[in-house]
Motif scaffolding. Sequence first.
Motif, PDB file in Angstrom:
ATOM      1  N   ARG A  28      -1.807   1.074  -1.094  1.00 27.54           N
ATOM      2  CA  ARG A  28      -3.351   1.078  -1.828  1.00 27.54           C
ATOM      3  C   ARG A  28      -2.975   1.437  -3.216  1.00 27.54           C
ATOM      4  NH1 ARG A  28      -8.907   0.672  -0.643  1.00 27.54           N
ATOM      5  NH2 ARG A  28     -10.107   2.348  -1.760  1.00 27.54           N
ATOM      6  N   HIS A  29      -2.441   2.859  -3.124  1.00 27.14           N
ATOM      7  CA  HIS A  29      -1.949   3.261  -4.706  1.00 27.14           C
ATOM      8  C   HIS A  29      -1.283   2.264  -5.271  1.00 27.14           C
ATOM      9  CE1 HIS A  29      -3.655   7.262  -4.089  1.00 27.14           C
ATOM     10  NE2 HIS A  29      -3.092   7.414  -2.976  1.00 27.14           N
ATOM     11  N   SER A  30      -0.242   1.707  -4.531  1.00 24.98           N
ATOM     12  CA  SER A  30       0.850   0.831  -5.259  1.00 24.98           C
ATOM     13  C   SER A  30       0.150  -0.362  -5.735  1.00 24.98           C
ATOM     14  CB  SER A  30       1.858   0.506  -4.434  1.00 24.98           C
ATOM     15  OG  SER A  30       2.578   1.420  -3.870  1.00 24.98           O
ATOM     16  N   PHE A  31      -0.933  -0.807  -4.929  1.00 26.29           N
ATOM     17  CA  PHE A  31      -1.828  -2.105  -5.308  1.00 26.29           C
ATOM     18  C   PHE A  31      -2.742  -1.733  -6.835  1.00 26.29           C
ATOM     19  CE2 PHE A  31      -5.770  -3.805  -5.626  1.00 26.29           C
ATOM     20  CZ  PHE A  31      -5.547  -5.410  -5.626  1.00 26.29           C
ATOM     21  N   ALA A  32      -3.015  -0.478  -6.626  1.00 25.03           N
ATOM     22  CA  ALA A  32      -3.899  -0.047  -8.144  1.00 25.03           C
ATOM     23  C   ALA A  32      -3.160   0.165  -9.248  1.00 25.03           C
ATOM     24  CB  ALA A  32      -4.783   1.158  -7.581  1.00 25.03           C
ATOM     25  N   ARG A  33      -1.868   0.767  -8.948  1.00 24.73           N
ATOM     26  CA  ARG A  33      -1.010   0.780 -10.135  1.00 24.73           C
ATOM     27  C   ARG A  33      -0.445  -0.673 -10.550  1.00 24.73           C
ATOM     28  NH1 ARG A  33       1.793   4.897 -12.618  1.00 24.73           N
ATOM     29  NH2 ARG A  33       0.114   5.970 -11.715  1.00 24.73           N
ATOM     30  N   HIS A  34      -0.218  -1.442  -9.623  1.00 24.47           N
ATOM     31  CA  HIS A  34       0.313  -2.904 -10.059  1.00 24.47           C
ATOM     32  C   HIS A  34      -0.749  -3.591 -10.744  1.00 24.47           C
ATOM     33  CE1 HIS A  34       4.141  -2.042  -8.611  1.00 24.47           C
ATOM     34  NE2 HIS A  34       3.788  -1.831  -7.390  1.00 24.47           N
ATOM     35  N   LEU A  92      -1.644  -5.238   3.365  1.00 23.96           N
ATOM     36  CA  LEU A  92      -1.950  -3.915   3.014  1.00 23.96           C
ATOM     37  C   LEU A  92      -1.473  -3.647   1.347  1.00 23.96           C
ATOM     38  CD1 LEU A  92      -0.345  -1.679   5.766  1.00 23.96           C
ATOM     39  CD2 LEU A  92      -2.688  -1.455   4.734  1.00 23.96           C
ATOM     40  N   ALA A  93      -0.363  -4.207   1.021  1.00 24.38           N
ATOM     41  CA  ALA A  93       0.232  -4.135  -0.424  1.00 24.38           C
ATOM     42  C   ALA A  93      -0.409  -5.087  -1.412  1.00 24.38           C
ATOM     43  CB  ALA A  93       1.688  -4.704  -0.377  1.00 24.38           C
ATOM     44  N   PHE A  94      -0.943  -6.278  -0.831  1.00 26.24           N
ATOM     45  CA  PHE A  94      -1.399  -7.283  -2.049  1.00 26.24           C
ATOM     46  C   PHE A  94      -2.998  -7.459  -1.977  1.00 26.24           C
ATOM     47  CE2 PHE A  94       2.987  -8.378  -1.514  1.00 26.24           C
ATOM     48  CZ  PHE A  94       3.696  -8.072  -2.746  1.00 26.24           C
ATOM     49  N   THR A  95      -3.911  -6.377  -1.318  1.00 24.25           N
ATOM     50  CA  THR A  95      -5.263  -6.613  -1.205  1.00 24.25           C
ATOM     51  C   THR A  95      -5.667  -5.190  -1.462  1.00 24.25           C
ATOM     52  OG1 THR A  95      -5.559  -5.975   1.134  1.00 24.25           O
ATOM     53  CG2 THR A  95      -5.447  -8.487   0.573  1.00 24.25           C
ATOM     54  N   GLY A  96      -4.947  -4.154  -1.197  1.00 20.39           N
ATOM     55  CA  GLY A  96      -5.348  -2.787  -1.552  1.00 20.39           C
ATOM     56  C   GLY A  96      -6.483  -2.142  -0.607  1.00 20.39           C
ATOM     57  N   ILE A  97      -6.467  -2.761   0.674  1.00 19.03           N
ATOM     58  CA  ILE A  97      -7.540  -2.436   1.543  1.00 19.03           C
ATOM     59  C   ILE A  97      -7.029  -1.124   2.487  1.00 19.03           C
ATOM     60  CG2 ILE A  97      -8.749  -4.473   1.644  1.00 19.03           C
ATOM     61  CD1 ILE A  97      -7.665  -5.148   4.432  1.00 19.03           C
ATOM     62  N   ARG A  98      -8.135  -0.511   2.993  1.00 19.22           N
ATOM     63  CA  ARG A  98      -7.769   0.780   3.617  1.00 19.22           C
ATOM     64  C   ARG A  98      -6.885   0.264   5.111  1.00 19.22           C
ATOM     65  NH1 ARG A  98     -12.809   1.750   1.035  1.00 19.22           N
ATOM     66  NH2 ARG A  98     -12.494   3.380  -0.278  1.00 19.22           N
ATOM     67  N   ARG A  99      -6.615   1.361   5.701  1.00 16.90           N
ATOM     68  CA  ARG A  99      -5.870   0.905   6.967  1.00 16.90           C
ATOM     69  C   ARG A  99      -7.151   0.553   8.211  1.00 16.90           C
ATOM     70  NH1 ARG A  99      -3.993   6.509   9.757  1.00 16.90           N
ATOM     71  NH2 ARG A  99      -6.170   7.565   9.632  1.00 16.90           N
ATOM     72  N   ALA A 100      -8.202   1.433   8.206  1.00 14.24           N
ATOM     73  CA  ALA A 100      -9.283   1.059   9.081  1.00 14.24           C
ATOM     74  C   ALA A 100      -9.798  -0.137   8.736  1.00 14.24           C
ATOM     75  CB  ALA A 100     -10.339   2.065   8.855  1.00 14.24           C
TER      76      ALA A 100
END
Length: 180
Positions: free
Chosen positions: A151-157, A48-56
């Motif tokens: 997902r938001h965190s991935f985009a910000r980083h 989740l943290a390092f790919t930014g993909i959605r939960r589904a």
Amino acid sequence: MTRRIGKRRPTLKKRTGSNAEYHLTLKQIEKIIDASQNLRDRVLIQVLAFTGIRRAETVALEINDILWKEKLLIIRFGKGNKQRLVPLPDFVLAGIQSLIGQRTTGAIFLNRNVQELSCRQLNRIVAKVGKDARVSNPNPKHGNITCHLFRHSFARHWKDQQGSIESLSKILGHTSVKTT
């Protein structure tokens, strides 16, 4: 001078209080990963943290969706049933390999009954690990850590590391850069 009759053109409101402004720091993400009680949960949080993909998209991941040599994930059923490729960091790839062991087919993430995780189960895991890590959601409207926060965190980083908005948009599966 003629006067215009009819409906006025609506003015667009500036979006305030957007969730996009809230994100986790890398230190907080690391703390959450470290608080994971087992390998499955640790790898889930890393994905989740390092790919930014959605939960589904996360719960739908299958072993066949990994391109090992290319270090890519194939997201087959993204939002709008769109496919895309997402880069996988080496350490996440190694975690997935440890998790699946000798299995060559089926879902990557399984529950206790050896079935694919549901989105609800994923939500519970993420909230619990966040609580165990004593990391709270930076958005005051939410109490627990959520999948979408990663997902938001991935985009910000990605943006902080000078990644292009175009490539980020493709990774996140957005149809328009404006969405990103």
